[in-house]
Design an enzyme around this catalytic site. Structure first.
Site, PDB file in Angstrom:
ATOM      1  N   ASP A 185       0.863  -1.158   0.000  1.00  0.00           N
ATOM      2  CA  ASP A 185       0.000   0.000   0.000  1.00  0.00           C
ATOM      3  C   ASP A 185       0.920   1.236   0.000  1.00  0.00           C
ATOM      4  O   ASP A 185       2.127   1.114   0.253  1.00  0.00           O
ATOM      5  CB  ASP A 185      -0.884  -0.040   1.249  1.00  0.00           C
ATOM      6  CG  ASP A 185      -1.761   1.173   1.392  1.00  0.00           C
ATOM      7  OD1 ASP A 185      -2.359   1.602   0.382  1.00  0.00           O
ATOM      8  OD2 ASP A 185      -1.850   1.713   2.513  1.00  0.00           O
ATOM      9  N   ASP A 226      -0.081   5.150   1.059  1.00  0.00           N
ATOM     10  CA  ASP A 226      -0.294   6.049   2.196  1.00  0.00           C
ATOM     11  C   ASP A 226      -0.362   5.253   3.492  1.00  0.00           C
ATOM     12  O   ASP A 226      -1.149   4.308   3.609  1.00  0.00           O
ATOM     13  CB  ASP A 226      -1.606   6.822   2.019  1.00  0.00           C
ATOM     14  CG  ASP A 226      -1.612   7.683   0.773  1.00  0.00           C
ATOM     15  OD1 ASP A 226      -1.491   8.907   0.908  1.00  0.00           O
ATOM     16  OD2 ASP A 226      -1.734   7.126  -0.340  1.00  0.00           O
ATOM     17  N   ASP A 278      -1.816  -0.794   5.907  1.00  0.00           N
ATOM     18  CA  ASP A 278      -2.136  -0.341   7.269  1.00  0.00           C
ATOM     19  C   ASP A 278      -3.631  -0.246   7.529  1.00  0.00           C
ATOM     20  O   ASP A 278      -4.041   0.274   8.565  1.00  0.00           O
ATOM     21  CB  ASP A 278      -1.491   1.030   7.524  1.00  0.00           C
ATOM     22  CG  ASP A 278      -2.106   2.127   6.668  1.00  0.00           C
ATOM     23  OD1 ASP A 278      -2.226   1.915   5.447  1.00  0.00           O
ATOM     24  OD2 ASP A 278      -2.469   3.185   7.218  1.00  0.00           O
TER      25      ASP A 278
END
Length: 221
Positions: free
Chosen positions: A13, A15, A172
């Protein structure tokens, strides 16, 4: 976990996993809120929300008033504010440069799969030479589907030509864990990212949880 096999490839991922973009996103939100004479939001308020993109940030900033606005117009205005200061404060998370170096030294392919729109992803990545070596970058509008749908990860797997179960996907957010699981990849939770405790992240079914990016290096030695 001792039952994890050595990865043959990594997907990340963006961000909250590779790049710390929260402050630029939060300042974009505050620019927009200022236009509507609404209260500014503090860093500790918007940081846990940053992985949820425009939808999460607008929900935080406008709250119940969000229903009184045309959402698509607000979203476009927010993204325009963000595009104007895309890389003012953004940086690699500590340890990411070392992790990418280690992955490349080990000869393992890697890529980026993000829900961030391509018109923001591409110019942002240009500022970070360490990320230029990604074998594939898939943005939020590359396909009609976005995470938690696994389509983006299937596309990345096809490009890498590596068995699903030998690819680790690191993110996250719960959508990252769900997408990786649906794609039969190894889901890894980046606990250092943008996670709100109320989301109950301990219940997410990650195969591995890391508090620092460079922890992954022990699995590729």
């Amino acid at each position: 976990m001792s039952n994890l096999h050595r990865p043959h490839a990594f997907l990340f991922d963006l961000d909250g996993t590779l790049l710390d973009t929260a402050r630029d996103m939060g300042e974009a939100l505050n620019l927009l809120l200022n236009q509507y004479d609404l209260p500014q939001r503090e860093y500790n308020e918007y940081r846990p929300i940053a992985s949820h993109g425009a939808k999460g940030m607008l929900g935080l900033g406008f709250g119940e008033q969000l229903q009184n606005f045309d959402y698509e117009t607000l979203r476009a205005d927010f993204l325009a504010c963000y595009a104007n200061q895309l890389n003012t404060h953004t940086r690699l998370f500590d340890g990411v440069a070392q992790l990418i170096d280690g992955i490349q030294q080990a000869g393992l392919p890697w890529g980026i799969v993000t829900n961030k729109p391509e018109h923001l992803t591409t110019p942002l990545l240009q500022h970070f030479p360490q990320l230029h070596h990604a074998d594939i970058v898939i943005s939020g509008d590359t396909l009609p589907q976005r995470k938690p749908h696994p389509a983006q990860l299937f596309m990345a797997q096809e490009h890498l030509a590596i068995e699903h179960g030998n690819i680790w996907y690191i993110g996250d957010a719960e959508r990252d864990i769900l997408a990786a699981s649906a794609a039969s990849m190894v889901p890894v939770l980046a606990e250092y990212g943008y996670i709100c405790p109320s989301e109950l992240p301990h219940q997410w079914k990650a195969s591995l949880r890391i508090s620092q990016p460079e922890q992954l290096l022990r699995y590729i030695g």
